[in-house]
Design an enzyme around this catalytic site. Structure first.
Site, PDB file in Angstrom:
ATOM      1  N   ASP A  64       1.167  -1.039  -0.316  1.00 41.53           N
ATOM      2  CA  ASP A  64      -0.396   0.154   0.175  1.00 41.53           C
ATOM      3  C   ASP A  64       0.563   1.336   0.465  1.00 41.53           C
ATOM      4  O   ASP A  64       2.323   1.506   0.162  1.00 41.53           O
ATOM      5  CB  ASP A  64      -0.974  -0.272   1.086  1.00 41.53           C
ATOM      6  CG  ASP A  64      -0.070  -0.126   2.507  1.00 41.53           C
ATOM      7  OD1 ASP A  64       0.738  -0.415   2.788  1.00 41.53           O
ATOM      8  OD2 ASP A  64      -0.348  -0.826   3.427  1.00 41.53           O
ATOM      9  N   HIS A  70      -7.615  -4.296   9.873  1.00 42.70           N
ATOM     10  CA  HIS A  70      -7.343  -4.027   8.440  1.00 42.70           C
ATOM     11  C   HIS A  70      -6.148  -4.914   8.026  1.00 42.70           C
ATOM     12  O   HIS A  70      -5.102  -5.295   9.262  1.00 42.70           O
ATOM     13  CB  HIS A  70      -6.928  -2.270   7.941  1.00 42.70           C
ATOM     14  CG  HIS A  70      -6.552  -1.637   8.733  1.00 42.70           C
ATOM     15  ND1 HIS A  70      -6.299  -0.849   8.869  1.00 42.70           N
ATOM     16  CD2 HIS A  70      -5.024  -2.057   8.736  1.00 42.70           C
ATOM     17  CE1 HIS A  70      -4.953  -0.307   9.704  1.00 42.70           C
ATOM     18  NE2 HIS A  70      -4.173  -1.579   8.892  1.00 42.70           N
TER      19      HIS A  70
HETATM   20  C1  GLP Z   1      -1.721   1.128   8.722  1.00 44.38           C
HETATM   21  C2  GLP Z   1      -0.988   0.020   7.314  1.00 44.38           C
HETATM   22  C3  GLP Z   1      -0.886  -1.611   7.476  1.00 44.38           C
HETATM   23  C4  GLP Z   1       0.373  -2.017   8.794  1.00 44.38           C
HETATM   24  C5  GLP Z   1      -0.810  -1.318   9.538  1.00 44.38           C
HETATM   25  C6  GLP Z   1       0.033  -1.919  11.023  1.00 44.38           C
HETATM   26  O1  GLP Z   1      -2.019   1.746   8.115  1.00 44.38           O
HETATM   27  N1  GLP Z   1      -1.855   0.460   5.725  1.00 44.38           N
HETATM   28  O2  GLP Z   1      -0.068  -2.390   6.630  1.00 44.38           O
HETATM   29  O3  GLP Z   1       0.302  -3.120   8.743  1.00 44.38           O
HETATM   30  O4  GLP Z   1      -1.640  -0.262   9.405  1.00 44.38           O
HETATM   31  O5  GLP Z   1       0.959  -0.734  12.024  1.00 44.38           O
HETATM   32  P1  GLP Z   1       1.747  -0.797  12.216  1.00 44.38           P
HETATM   33  O6  GLP Z   1       2.730  -2.352  12.357  1.00 44.38           O
HETATM   34  O7  GLP Z   1       2.020   0.248  12.164  1.00 44.38           O
HETATM   35  O8  GLP Z   1       0.898  -0.564  14.168  1.00 44.38           O
END
Ligand code: GLP
Length: 243
Positions: free
Chosen positions: A67, A138
């Site tokens: 993404d 998500h």
């Molecule tokens: C973000 C990204 C995801 C990621 C998630 C968790 O919004 N789009 O790909 O896995 O949130 O992020 P983090 O690992 O910083 O908690």
């Protein structure tokens, strides 16, 4: 789906890096699906260390990221292109022309999404997809909803996701409200998937992976129907599991 619990984040990260290394070393031209966010940072650190120790060679790799924020240039320090350069690509012998991240500045975002999916199909999908998970479950930016999207698409971020990601920006207002995200087809097309989760704020989402149901309201639960998914969690993210 298997869930593996680690004593701490470093052990988890080391294990995740070993899985990536094995994939790279066992396939001639590996296609890696890569993720950003804080969760895989430790894994990338271990991969850079392994590379410096001559344990892993990135020269034949093709990478395709999950993404990217809409509206951020690759030189913006919160863009996912910048993240990948900073945490991995600038430190290993990867050919950057074979590293793909959706272009959040494309004049025609819809065309960018179509082309991105075509690229993934042309590559024959990924050998290994690395995923993080949002506190709301998500994956990529496939947000909880009544329906999920199969293809790469422009995603409207939920307020809870903007809140969760605001820590990386100077202010909440600076967080983009849209992103380009791979859809479920590209993610599920991976031959193997590892999902990394660390910290108490992921515990609820990880709990949903233990039960037998799937629901679009917790997108990561769809991974339960994939034949090869390894969920790697630290003790805090595992704290609500029954086992
Ligand atoms: C973000 C990204 C995801 C990621 C998630 C968790 O919004 N789009 O790909 O896995 O949130 O992020 P983090 O690992 O910083 O908690």
């Amino acid at each position: 789906m298997k869930i593996k619990v680690f004593e701490n984040y470093d052990e988890l990260s080391r294990f995740a890096a070993e899985v990536v290394k094995e994939t790279i070393n066992s396939i001639e031209n590996p296609v890696l699906g890569l993720a950003t966010g804080s969760s895989p940072v430790g894994m990338y650190e271990h991969l850079v260390r392994m590379h410096k120790n001559n344990e892993v060679d990135f020269s034949n790799i093709i990478s395709i990221n999950l993404d990217e924020y809409v509206g951020l240039d690759g030189s913006h320090d919160q863009s996912y292109r910048y993240f990948m350069d900073h945490h991995l690509f600038d430190h290993v012998n990867i050919d950057k022309s074979k590293t793909f991240v959706p272009n959040g500045l494309a004049a025609d975002l819809e065309a960018e999404c179509v082309a991105y999916d075509q690229r993934i199909r042309d590559l024959g999908y990924t050998d290994l997809q690395v995923l993080g998970i949002g506190p709301n479950g998500h994956i990529g930016f496939n947000e909880p909803d009544e329906k999920l999207t199969t293809r790469t698409h422009v995603a409207d971020l939920l307020d809870s996701t903007v809140d969760a990601n605001a820590r990386f920006f100077e202010s909440r207002d600076d967080v983009p409200k849209q992103a380009l995200s791979m859809g479920l087809e590209a993610i599920m097309g991976a031959r193997k998937i590892i999902l990394i989760a660390s910290g108490q704020n992921k515990a609820q989402a990880i709990k949903a992976l233990e039960d037998e149901y799937i629901t679009t309201q917790v997108p990561a639960t769809l991974l339960k129907v994939h034949p090869d998914v390894l969920v790697l969690v630290d003790k805090e993210a595992a704290s609500l599991l029954n086992r």
